[in-house]
Scaffold this motif. Sequence first.
Motif, PDB file in Angstrom:
ATOM      1  N   LEU A 131       0.835  -1.206   0.000  1.00  0.00           N
ATOM      2  CA  LEU A 131       0.000   0.000   0.000  1.00  0.00           C
ATOM      3  C   LEU A 131       0.869   1.254   0.000  1.00  0.00           C
ATOM      4  CD1 LEU A 131      -3.010   0.899   0.193  1.00  0.00           C
ATOM      5  CD2 LEU A 131      -2.739   0.902   2.673  1.00  0.00           C
ATOM      6  N   ALA A 132       1.913   1.240   0.837  1.00  0.00           N
ATOM      7  CA  ALA A 132       2.821   2.392   0.922  1.00  0.00           C
ATOM      8  C   ALA A 132       3.635   2.556  -0.358  1.00  0.00           C
ATOM      9  CB  ALA A 132       3.748   2.231   2.123  1.00  0.00           C
ATOM     10  N   ALA A 133       3.985   1.448  -0.982  1.00  0.00           N
ATOM     11  CA  ALA A 133       4.782   1.507  -2.213  1.00  0.00           C
ATOM     12  C   ALA A 133       4.032   2.206  -3.343  1.00  0.00           C
ATOM     13  CB  ALA A 133       5.184   0.099  -2.646  1.00  0.00           C
ATOM     14  N   MET A 134       2.707   2.251  -3.236  1.00  0.00           N
ATOM     15  CA  MET A 134       1.888   2.927  -4.247  1.00  0.00           C
ATOM     16  C   MET A 134       1.617   4.388  -3.884  1.00  0.00           C
ATOM     17  SD  MET A 134       1.410   0.766  -6.651  1.00  0.00           S
ATOM     18  CE  MET A 134       0.030   1.376  -7.600  1.00  0.00           C
ATOM     19  N   GLY A 135       2.381   4.898  -2.911  1.00  0.00           N
ATOM     20  CA  GLY A 135       2.286   6.318  -2.578  1.00  0.00           C
ATOM     21  C   GLY A 135       1.283   6.658  -1.496  1.00  0.00           C
ATOM     22  N   CYS A 155       8.801   2.222   0.376  1.00  0.00           N
ATOM     23  CA  CYS A 155       7.570   2.061   1.164  1.00  0.00           C
ATOM     24  C   CYS A 155       7.638   2.987   2.372  1.00  0.00           C
ATOM     25  CB  CYS A 155       7.366   0.605   1.578  1.00  0.00           C
ATOM     26  SG  CYS A 155       8.676  -0.056   2.614  1.00  0.00           S
ATOM     27  N   GLY A 156       8.158   4.188   2.126  1.00  0.00           N
ATOM     28  CA  GLY A 156       8.356   5.163   3.201  1.00  0.00           C
ATOM     29  C   GLY A 156       7.085   5.595   3.897  1.00  0.00           C
ATOM     30  N   GLY A 157       5.941   5.359   3.268  1.00  0.00           N
ATOM     31  CA  GLY A 157       4.672   5.744   3.886  1.00  0.00           C
ATOM     32  C   GLY A 157       4.171   4.767   4.930  1.00  0.00           C
TER      33      GLY A 157
END
Lengths: 164, 358
Positions: free
Chosen positions: B103-107, B144-146
């Motif tokens: 999920l995070a990898a998609m912004g 995946c910083g988010g």
Amino acid sequence: MMPRTFSSELLTFFRDMALMRRMKIAADSLYKAKLIRGFCHLYDGQEAVAVGMEAASQKWTPSSPPTATTAPSSAAAARSPRSSPSSWAAGMGARRGRESGFYGGHGIVGAQVPLRCGLAFAQKYSKDESVTFAMYGDGAANQGQLFEEALNIAALWDLPAILL
Amino acid sequence: MSTKFGRLVPLVFSKRGFSTSTSVQKGGGGSEEGLKSLNLCSAINQALHIALDSDPRSYVFGEDVSFGGVFRCTTGLADQFGKKRVFNTPLCEQGIVGFGIGLAAMGNRAIAEIQFADYIFPAFDQIVNEAAKFRYRSGNQFNCGGLTVRAPYGAVGHGGHYHSQSPEAFFCHVPGIKVVIPRSPRQAKGLLLSCIRDPNPVVFFEPKWLYRLAVEEVPEDDYMLPLSEAEVIRQGSDVTLVGWGAQLAIMEQACLDAEKEGISCELIDLKTLIPWDKETVESSVNKTGRLLVSHEAPITGGFGAEISASIVERCFSRLEAPVARICGLDTPFPLVFEPFYMPTKNKILDAIKSTVKY
């Protein structure tokens, strides 16, 4: 041919289930009175599983129960001449459990099922013709280590294990 | 750059490959107007409300979060933001974190809850081998910083082996993630918002003992506290004490008792364990000449050992005594013996005295 079940056995099963339920209620009261510390995971409504398992198994069948561990141990206690429910209530059940093939409860959901593969492998290796019961609930069924790993290895090596 | 909340400063993490560019607020956080008395649980809840409200690409998910979670930290989120943004997951920690990484990898901002830190180990591979290495292995093409992983950790008075562990040191050995632990409601809100908005995956451990016990005035505004910046809670000249999370309150009591005996203690809250603020601790130890580190986790291999080694390297000639570590025992977390296991005020006070008298 299915073995017959006698009325005296059925009464024993009912007595065991009723005893377990009474113990759950007592444990719940003691927990709420802060006389039992830690986390108290009860087994209300699932007594038939443990009693049925005990009824179907011979004396030395190892069992590996789920997080809610009090009922299977009290079921084993109720069926074992060496360990009474009162001694279990005093904290002796888990200590004596290994004598009757009871390998204790586990706090991490689903973690007990892979362990029982090892127990089952040891049984198969030593040719002692017994089986291992691994008990789990609907929550544990989501854990990858249960189906994808434990069940896979049990099937692959044809281990004498029953998941319930 | 300044706002009504105070001065904003860019945090630049050049060490260990942490990316840059998060603007966070310095200082105590928030304006002194609009304060509300909150416990730590409510402060977390408020931070999650703000995070979801301020960014439509943020999501909260985990076991039982939809109805508020076992500690009630996510109460009201599903009602306000809908079950497409706040939703329950199966009981599958590896899946929860793996899903969060994707999920995070998609912004998106993925805020994953692990019900107890003790349950984080099935997800260990996902955190260590996927989340922490996502940016590095792609040469910064994707990340995946988010991702923020929230988990209640530490003793609670009755938790036993599986509901009391402090696993922070496991994650401090992993370059590519940050590990943050607040000590109070005000810190919890500001740090959690910083973690959610930080461009790196973060493991955010919440001291569950303080969920209801710790209460203080917390700004209702949206504010952030800087990561990797330790805070000197109490000035002193004889010995430096370093800790994090719930242990700070115990250490502060020991400092007060030591003061009655004429010992001046400097108390530092590390707040961010990785990457940690070596400079603040070094500066303090150069002044006091003594260091005591305390944490609930077992002493062997605990993060206190890393602090001790780093400070000995940096301040060897200034040290007047060996570094003291007052930590949990090298046993599984006990049940009835919890009071003996814990690094209590008296244990810390004894160590302060012996360190000063060395």
